[in-house]
Design an enzyme around this catalytic site. Structure first.
Site, PDB file in Angstrom:
ATOM      1  N   HIS A   1       2.411  -5.438  -8.917  1.00  0.00           N
ATOM      2  CA  HIS A   1       2.106  -6.032 -10.228  1.00  0.00           C
ATOM      3  C   HIS A   1       3.128  -7.125 -10.552  1.00  0.00           C
ATOM      4  O   HIS A   1       2.771  -8.207 -11.010  1.00  0.00           O
ATOM      5  CB  HIS A   1       2.159  -4.976 -11.333  1.00  0.00           C
ATOM      6  CG  HIS A   1       0.942  -4.108 -11.447  1.00  0.00           C
ATOM      7  ND1 HIS A   1      -0.336  -4.587 -11.349  1.00  0.00           N
ATOM      8  CD2 HIS A   1       0.825  -2.769 -11.698  1.00  0.00           C
ATOM      9  CE1 HIS A   1      -1.194  -3.587 -11.519  1.00  0.00           C
ATOM     10  NE2 HIS A   1      -0.515  -2.476 -11.726  1.00  0.00           N
TER      11      HIS A   1
ATOM     12  N   HIS B   1       3.286  -0.132  -5.833  1.00  0.00           N
ATOM     13  CA  HIS B   1       2.189  -0.528  -6.733  1.00  0.00           C
ATOM     14  C   HIS B   1       2.747  -1.346  -7.897  1.00  0.00           C
ATOM     15  O   HIS B   1       2.258  -2.435  -8.205  1.00  0.00           O
ATOM     16  CB  HIS B   1       1.490   0.752  -7.229  1.00  0.00           C
ATOM     17  CG  HIS B   1       0.442   0.553  -8.286  1.00  0.00           C
ATOM     18  ND1 HIS B   1      -0.897   0.764  -8.045  1.00  0.00           N
ATOM     19  CD2 HIS B   1       0.529   0.204  -9.599  1.00  0.00           C
ATOM     20  CE1 HIS B   1      -1.588   0.535  -9.149  1.00  0.00           C
ATOM     21  NE2 HIS B   1      -0.747   0.198 -10.110  1.00  0.00           N
ATOM     22  N   GLU B   2       3.779  -0.815  -8.552  1.00  0.00           N
ATOM     23  CA  GLU B   2       4.351  -1.536  -9.698  1.00  0.00           C
ATOM     24  C   GLU B   2       4.980  -2.847  -9.248  1.00  0.00           C
ATOM     25  O   GLU B   2       4.901  -3.859  -9.955  1.00  0.00           O
ATOM     26  CB  GLU B   2       5.380  -0.649 -10.422  1.00  0.00           C
ATOM     27  CG  GLU B   2       4.833   0.654 -10.980  1.00  0.00           C
ATOM     28  CD  GLU B   2       3.672   0.469 -11.947  1.00  0.00           C
ATOM     29  OE1 GLU B   2       3.510  -0.646 -12.493  1.00  0.00           O
ATOM     30  OE2 GLU B   2       2.918   1.430 -12.150  1.00  0.00           O
TER      31      GLU B   2
ATOM     32  N   HIS C   1      -5.222  -4.672 -10.404  1.00  0.00           N
ATOM     33  CA  HIS C   1      -5.841  -3.536  -9.712  1.00  0.00           C
ATOM     34  C   HIS C   1      -7.039  -3.971  -8.875  1.00  0.00           C
ATOM     35  O   HIS C   1      -7.804  -4.855  -9.276  1.00  0.00           O
ATOM     36  CB  HIS C   1      -6.273  -2.474 -10.727  1.00  0.00           C
ATOM     37  CG  HIS C   1      -5.113  -1.819 -11.388  1.00  0.00           C
ATOM     38  ND1 HIS C   1      -5.102  -1.475 -12.718  1.00  0.00           N
ATOM     39  CD2 HIS C   1      -3.900  -1.459 -10.904  1.00  0.00           C
ATOM     40  CE1 HIS C   1      -3.935  -0.924 -13.018  1.00  0.00           C
ATOM     41  NE2 HIS C   1      -3.188  -0.904 -11.943  1.00  0.00           N
TER      42      HIS C   1
HETATM   43 ZN   LIG Z   1      -1.177  -0.566 -11.910  1.00  0.00          ZN
END
Ligand SMILES: [Zn+2]
Length: 245
Positions: free
Chosen positions: A143, A139-140, A149
């Site tokens: 980014h 997830h990171e 998101h």
């Molecule tokens: Zn996030």
């Protein structure tokens, strides 16, 4: 002191320092949060200049945590054209730096073409909990690559309903939708399975009630959303589109 900001939106990249506290409850300076959120919307699209990525692991990480990061990144090497290569020490080239934090997990969204005091590293900070979950490390990393998101994509109001009454005011900015001029969905259908989607009760005052409901035939319906296991097919598709795989 680190500024803690939650990252919103889908596929877009901005300049500046943005951190999220999705996995950890940390006080945010409301005024700064609002300011940074506006900046995010004004900044241009940025992506990493090529598919060869370099990363470094802080010596603070345990052997198991290092292994978890390597395994999490291997998914991108296997399923996209991005190639993450580990480097041992500070190198002249830009690299993603996975560091440990006692209380927060987060990073800046997208490539920073003008590194300021941070030097050549793009920092990802993770707690022991976040380092134990491949999906959170991914997830990171998504980014870092430029994804926001899922529930903040510009068409999200066609798919979800946010219950602001169950969200503290200081976190409202973290549920903002991105503008369609700054972001794109790559025509991927709205993806409740995305590793970039918040869980249904994210930031809830009362966690027994959802803060995000799915819109089904015009009705708001409670359902599971988000996960911390692995990038979804939609997540990987977006990465391939962004980096011309
Ligand atoms: Zn996030």
């Amino acid at each position: 002191m680190w500024l803690v900001i939650v990252l919103l939106g889908l596929v877009s990249i901005v300049s500046g320092e943005y951190f999220e506290n999705y996995y950890n409850e940390i006080d945010i300076d409301d005024e700064l949060a609002d300011m940074k959120t506006r900046n995010a919307l004004q900044n241009p699209w940025q992506r990493w200049p090529n598919t060869q990525m370099y990363y470094r692991l802080s010596s603070e990480l345990s052997d198991e945590e290092k292994s978890n990061v390597r395994s999490a990144l291997a998914v991108f090497n296997e399923q996209t054209c991005l190639q993450f290569e580990e480097v041992e020490a500070s190198a002249p080239r830009r690299y993603v730096y996975y560091k440990k934090s006692p209380n927060m997990c987060g990073t800046r969204v997208g490539y920073n073409p003008v590194p300021l005091l941070g030097g050549s590293s793009h920092d990802v900070v993770l707690t022991g909990h976040c380092l134990s979950k491949a999906g959170i490390i991914q997830h990171e990393t998504l980014h870092v690559l430029g994804l926001y998101h899922e529930q903040s994509r510009h068409d999200r109001d066609d798919h979800v309903v946010i219950d602001y009454d169950n969200i503290p005011r200081k976190y409202w900015s973290q549920f903002m939708a991105m503008s369609d001029s700054a972001t794109t969905t790559y025509d991927v259908p709205y993806d409740f399975e995305s590793v970039m989607h918040y869980p249904k009760n994210a930031f809830a005052k009362d966690p027994s009630k959802p803060t995000i409901r799915a819109l089904v035939d015009g009705a708001a319906v409670e359902r599971e959303m988000g996960q911390v296991l692995a990038p979804s097919e939609g997540d990987l598709f977006k990465v391939r589109q962004m980096y011309n795989c």
